[in-house]
Design an enzyme around this catalytic site. Structure first.
Site, PDB file in Angstrom:
ATOM      1  N   TYR A 228      46.364  51.430  34.747  1.00 37.61           N
ATOM      2  CA  TYR A 228      45.180  51.994  35.040  1.00 37.61           C
ATOM      3  C   TYR A 228      43.609  51.735  34.439  1.00 37.61           C
ATOM      4  CZ  TYR A 228      48.171  55.710  37.942  1.00 37.61           C
ATOM      5  OH  TYR A 228      48.983  56.253  38.498  1.00 37.61           O
TER       6      TYR A 228
ATOM      7  N   TYR B 146      46.343  60.437  43.735  1.00 36.11           N
ATOM      8  CA  TYR B 146      45.588  61.474  42.686  1.00 36.11           C
ATOM      9  C   TYR B 146      44.765  60.666  41.565  1.00 36.11           C
ATOM     10  CZ  TYR B 146      49.527  61.304  38.756  1.00 36.11           C
ATOM     11  OH  TYR B 146      49.728  61.038  38.210  1.00 36.11           O
ATOM     12  N   ARG B 147      44.982  59.442  40.944  1.00 38.36           N
ATOM     13  CA  ARG B 147      44.258  58.774  40.243  1.00 38.36           C
ATOM     14  C   ARG B 147      44.260  57.688  41.148  1.00 38.36           C
ATOM     15  NH1 ARG B 147      48.868  59.321  36.040  1.00 38.36           N
ATOM     16  NH2 ARG B 147      46.999  59.830  34.437  1.00 38.36           N
TER      17      ARG B 147
END
Length: 517
Positions: free
Chosen positions: A89, A462-463
């Site tokens: 991420y 969601y992310r």
């Protein structure tokens, strides 16, 4: 999307003041320092897009407050990180290149209330730190840990990370935050606003508006303490490890588990993973196919045979007094009677047995990170994780289309489906060789296509990885992106100079915002 560039003169003045505050040994400006705080999974041509200008490392809350005041004085953007281990991420890297990374990993205080099963941690506390603390004191508490547990307890919860126990929804276990606001003010949420007292980490709402969730995945402040509920060590942990043989078995498997989870018979959020989830940590692709060659059904069959795994597998665990876990396991076993299960294994741990030693009993580990080496070279991966209803047909439809897209772009499909009470996360890891520019480009194209097609079905992530935060924010388009406008209003009210994590979760301050006609 145009952004105003970093004010280099202001940056130099800020670095001067940061050095005066922290000393030279906690201000990092060398090129190797910038490398260390960049995205370690970025392709060769992508790293510069998020390269920081420097990093600083405070020890105390008061230093964080003064750092924020300095940043405001000179208009210097900060990118707060807890430990910067959220690989897949973006790691430590900022959305906005040139930002100063605010590294909170030196802040490592732990305060545990054994009687009530709560802990207050600073951002630098890792899962290993907290596990060792609990073990050293012999406390009857267990953690919920993510698959790769080297990151921050606080950072993982704030980014809505998940684990494998009944406490696996980490954000839902947050109770009470201490936050440095963008002007340097300090606030404690919930019952912590009393100033002193025993209920800060026991009662979530507090009085009036409840602010804890406001600081999850946001850039509205810098969390310096986080309260978290911990699970009491159970008397027993019993389990079923279930493998199924065919890709299409995913549908009935989800539909079998859904009512068990929704009705509270399954208290954890079971994660269904495909054969590659196991294989990518135990082997590399070159053992099964030549470079550029499709990994066909015969190779997949050979991998499954070697490691004795199904096409899909799920681990179910039951926690509590032995008479309850034994009864629960019988109920779940009955739910699978007559179903085409390939393999069903039973596990049993009762208090007094040797430690079970895995994430299902709160033991941190890091070996799943080895999956990044699947394609060879300097491996990497991106995360794509849309939220779906807990529905077998919906999951099977998305799975089949995503399998086609992975095949089209030359990537092997590495999905899992984590089942919550009313929703599930379809976590996909896009594995690639980051030293292969064509490979990196294909991973980027694939992720963008996955986002586009999921949004067309009403699914959103969601992310998000730092490179795709705007892309994901764009999919939340109800009433001409009303949610984004709300986030921007809050951002501008709290952070008018836009110094805290500009671009985080697609939230840009006014001075760096895209202006649309």
């Amino acid at each position: 999307m145009k952004r105003t560039v970093i004010d280099l003169q202001g940056l130099q003045l800020a670095l001067r003041d940061f050095t005066a505050l922290l000393g030279k040994d906690r201000v990092f400006t060398a090129e190797e320092d910038k490398d260390a705080y960049s995205d370690h999974f970025a392709g060769a041509n992508q790293a510069a897009e998020h390269r920081p200008s420097a990093a600083i490392a405070p020890d105390t809350v008061e230093e964080v407050r003064e750092i924020v005041r300095i940043a405001n004085r000179h208009g210097t953007p900060l990118w707060p990180i807890s430990r910067g281990k959220n690989f897949g991420y973006g790691g430590s890297a900022p959305v906005l290149a040139g930002s100063v990374v605010l590294d909170l990993s030196r802040m490592k205080k732990i305060e545990i209330d054994e009687r009530n099963g709560t802990v207050v941690v600073e951002p630098g506390v890792s899962f290993f730190d907290l596990y060792d603390f609990i073990q050293a004191k012999g406390l009857p508490l267990i953690l919920s840990v993510p698959g790769n547990s080297w990151g921050s307890v606080a950072g993982n919860a704030l980014d809505r990370g998940v684990g494998y126990t009944p406490y696996g929804d980490h954000a839902s276990r947050i109770c009470g935050l201490e936050v440095v606001l963008p002007d340097g003010d300090l606030v404690r949420t919930g019952m912590g606003a009393i100033g002193s007292g025993p209920t800060w980490n026991l009662y979530k709402p507090g009085y009036g508006p409840s602010w804890d969730t406001m600081f999850c995945q946001s850039n509205f402040g810098i969390v310096t303490k986080l309260g978290l509920w911990l699970m009491a060590e159970p008397e027993s942990v019993l389990g079923l490890n279930i493998d199924v043989d065919k890709p299409e078995d995913l549908g009935w498997l989800i539909d079998t588990l859904a009512p068990l989870r929704r009705n509270g018979i399954l208290q954890q959020s079971p994660s269904i993973g495909n054969w590659l989830r196991a294989a990518a940590t135990l082997t590399t692709r070159e053992q099964w196919a030549k470079p550029g060659e499709k990994l066909g059904s015969s190779a997949i069959a050979a991998i499954r045979q070697k490691f004795g795994i199904g096409w899909w597998a799920v681990a179910l665990r039951f926690y509590g007094p032995l008479e309850i876990t034994e009864a629960t396991m019988r109920v779940v076993e009955r739910a699978f009677e007559g179903k085409p299960v390939q393999k069903l294994g039973r596990t049993r741990w009762v208090k007094g047995d040797p430690p079970e030693g895995s994430p299902v009993t709160g033991v941190p580990l890091t070996y799943p990170l080895a999956n990044a080496n699947w394609f060879g070279g300097r491996g990497g991966h991106l995360g794509f994780s849309p939220v779906l209803p807990v529905d077998g047909d919906a999951a099977l439809k998305l799975f089949k289309r995503n399998y086609e897209l992975h095949d089209q772009y030359g990537l092997d499909y590495h999905p899992s489906f984590a089942i919550g009470e009313r929703s599930m996360n379809n976590v996909n890891q896009l594995l690639f060789d980051r030293d292969n520019p064509a490979f990196v480009a294909n991973a980027d194209k694939l992720l963008r296509q996955l986002v586009k097609e999921a949004a067309a079905q009403g699914y959103a992530e969601y992310r998000a990885h730092i490179s795709y935060m705007d892309l994901i924010a764009d999919t939340f388009d109800f009433n001409d992106h009303a949610l984004r406008r709300l986030n921007q209003k809050v951002k501008d009210a709290l952070d008018p100079r836009g110094v805290i994590a500009p671009g985080k979760s697609g939230i840009w301050p006014a001075n760096r915002r895209e202006h649309k006609a």
